[in-house]
Design an enzyme around this catalytic site. Structure first.
Site, PDB file in Angstrom:
ATOM      1  N   VAL A 132       7.819  -2.773  -6.640  1.00 31.24           N
ATOM      2  CA  VAL A 132       7.995  -4.231  -6.020  1.00 31.24           C
ATOM      3  C   VAL A 132       8.649  -5.032  -7.036  1.00 31.24           C
ATOM      4  CG1 VAL A 132       6.538  -6.014  -5.099  1.00 31.24           C
ATOM      5  CG2 VAL A 132       5.600  -3.725  -5.060  1.00 31.24           C
ATOM      6  N   LYS A 205       6.520  -2.984   0.119  1.00 26.98           N
ATOM      7  CA  LYS A 205       6.346  -3.702  -0.948  1.00 26.98           C
ATOM      8  C   LYS A 205       5.035  -4.595  -0.690  1.00 26.98           C
ATOM      9  CE  LYS A 205      11.118  -3.213  -2.641  1.00 26.98           C
ATOM     10  NZ  LYS A 205      12.385  -3.909  -2.641  1.00 26.98           N
TER      11      LYS A 205
HETATM   12  N1  HSE Z   1      16.554  -1.882  -1.843  1.00 24.05           N
HETATM   13  C1  HSE Z   1      15.855  -2.746  -2.366  1.00 24.05           C
HETATM   14  C2  HSE Z   1      16.190  -4.132  -2.460  1.00 24.05           C
HETATM   15  C3  HSE Z   1      15.580  -2.463  -4.004  1.00 24.05           C
HETATM   16  O1  HSE Z   1      17.160  -4.315  -1.478  1.00 24.05           O
HETATM   17  O2  HSE Z   1      15.464  -4.980  -2.581  1.00 24.05           O
HETATM   18  C4  HSE Z   1      14.875  -1.409  -4.330  1.00 24.05           C
HETATM   19  O3  HSE Z   1      13.718  -1.761  -4.152  1.00 24.05           O
END
Ligand code: HSE
Length: 437
Positions: A132, A205
């Site tokens: 997260v 998250k």
């Molecule tokens: N792909 C995610 C984002 C990053 O764009 O925040 C990795 O958690």
């Protein structure tokens, strides 16, 4: 002091970031741990591609089990992503009494309970700071810094890719597809970026944050999700005319017997703190009953920032090992209790203000038909913009409402979508963070 040995499974973006930090900052890390922290083995199916790191090639293997079964490895970092194989590897490492570090938010959000229980049963640590907020040490803040508090609310910009896309659309007027490609080229996006733009990544998250805040895994499927993929540049422009910008927000509130949990694009006043979190930055606002509001801000994605969080877990575990402690804090920072899992409030029961964009034919009486239906559902209009500007052959009518209940809005939409004067599906965006001044 004997060195602490690390094994890494997955030498992609995050794995390479972690390796780079372990090598570049090895002196600092040795001083902070009181022992050398050494990379003992790295497993990846691709051991040919140059990651731009000078490394002893003998460390590389294509066989993850060589990491998991190496008796000298203390900490296994699972940085390969995906769920099935990653879960099997983590469980195998835990059963071999290895401490584990992972960045795998999808795995934790959807199958975390099994992993948390295994880590507790085998008395090893499971670190997942990188899952997260990229480089923001938000889980540590929640587990430790706020541990005296009942967490009352969480508001986050948790996906760097969608925040980057929205920022570029807002500030540069870029088309959605072009902004998406830029985010992919910069290495922010998941591959494919679907989970970034449809709200799933942010919901993963949010599920992890809620689990730690309340000490129980949440039923991930119950978290409401709406992505940014349906937004058009005109929504961003209209929001601006009302004094708002559009952000993909993750929201949770403690309602006593239930928890609010939702991820969706939201209009926030341009002077709101979240409105000023741009590009691939993330921000997490958490309110404790005694701490009051707290805010965490930083890079939420990318090789270096995410690698920093991974290595911070390795260091925390290495310190424990050095002090002869097995596990310091349980994964969800609560001793398991028989309380039932967290129940999530259905989205239909959530009250917010709303933005509606109707695509209408331009003739007398249209506005009164729309406002009549809204009025029947007790939805009160706060302001309206109708400009002669044609959008895909029809005229946009844009409204902001006062607070309304989700179920009332859905009933109104069902009726509105049957009106023959409306030529397209109505766009609905919730408004958060109070009224624009
Ligand atoms: N792909 C995610 C984002 C990053 O764009 O925040 C990795 O958690």
């Amino acid at each position: 002091m004997q060195p602490i040995n690390i094994g890494i499974i997955g030498f992609g973006t995050v794995g390479a970031g972690a390796v780079e930090i372990l090598l570049n900052n090895k002196d600092i890390i040795r001083n902070r741990v009181g022992a050398d922290v050494i990379i003992r083995r790295i497993a990846d199916l691709d051991i040919q591609t140059d990651r731009g790191i000078s490394l002893d090639k003998d460390l590389l293997t294509t066989d993850a089990m060589k990491v998991i079964n190496d008796p000298d490895i203390h900490i296994v970092a699972e940085l390969m992503g995906g769920t099935d194989k990653a879960k099997a590897y983590i469980l195998a490492a835990i059963q071999n009494k290895k401490h584990v570090v992972t960045a795998n938010k999808a795995l934790l959000a959807e199958h975390g309970n099994e992993l948390y229980q295994a880590a507790e049963a085998y008395q090893v640590s499971l670190g997942f700071e990188a899952s997260v907020g990229g480089g923001i040490p938000v889980l540590r803040a929640l587990r430790e810094g706020l541990s005296a508090n009942r967490i009352q609310s969480i508001m986050g910009i948790l996906n760097g890719t969608s925040n980057y896309i929205l920022t570029r659309m807002t500030q540069k007027g870029l088309a959605y597809d072009i902004a998406v490609q830029e985010a992919i080229d910069l290495g922010y996006a998941e591959d494919p970026p679907t989970l970034d733009v449809d709200g799933t990544d942010a919901a993963h998250k949010l599920a992890i944050l809620i689990s730690i805040a309340f000490g129980h895994p949440v039923p991930f499927g119950d978290i409401y999700r709406q992505g940014i993929d349906q937004l058009i540049p005109e929504d961003i422009a209209f929001a601006g005319e009302f004094g708002y910008c559009i952000k993909l927000l993750a929201l949770s509130r403690d309602l006593g017997d239930r928890v609010e949990a939702r991820v969706h694009p939201a209009m926030v006043p341009t002077d709101h703190i979240m409105a000023n979190v741009n590009e691939a930055y993330n921000a997490i606002y958490m309110e404790g009953d005694f701490s009051g509001p707290t805010l965490y801000y930083g890079l939420g994605a990318g090789r270096k920032a995410t690698g920093s969080a991974v290595v911070s877990d390795m260091i925390a575990i290495a310190r424990q090992i050095r002090q002869g402690v097995n596990t310091l804090i349980p994964p969800l920072a609560h001793v398991r209790s028989p309380e039932p899992a967290v129940t999530i409030q259905p989205i239909d029961e959530v009250n917010t203000a709303y933005y509606f964009r109707f695509s209408a034919v331009d003739k007398p009486g249209v506005l009164s038909k729309i406002s009549g239906i809204l009025g029947e559902q007790g939805i009160s209009i706060a302001s309206v913009i109708q400009k002669g500007r044609k959008l895909l052959g029809s005229v946009p009518i844009v409204m902001l409402t006062h607070e309304a209940k989700g179920s009332h809005v859905n009933k109104a939409l069902t009726q509105l979508n049957q009106l023959d004067v409306l030529t397209d599906k109505t766009m609905v965006i919730r408004v958060e963070g109070g009224e624009s001044t």
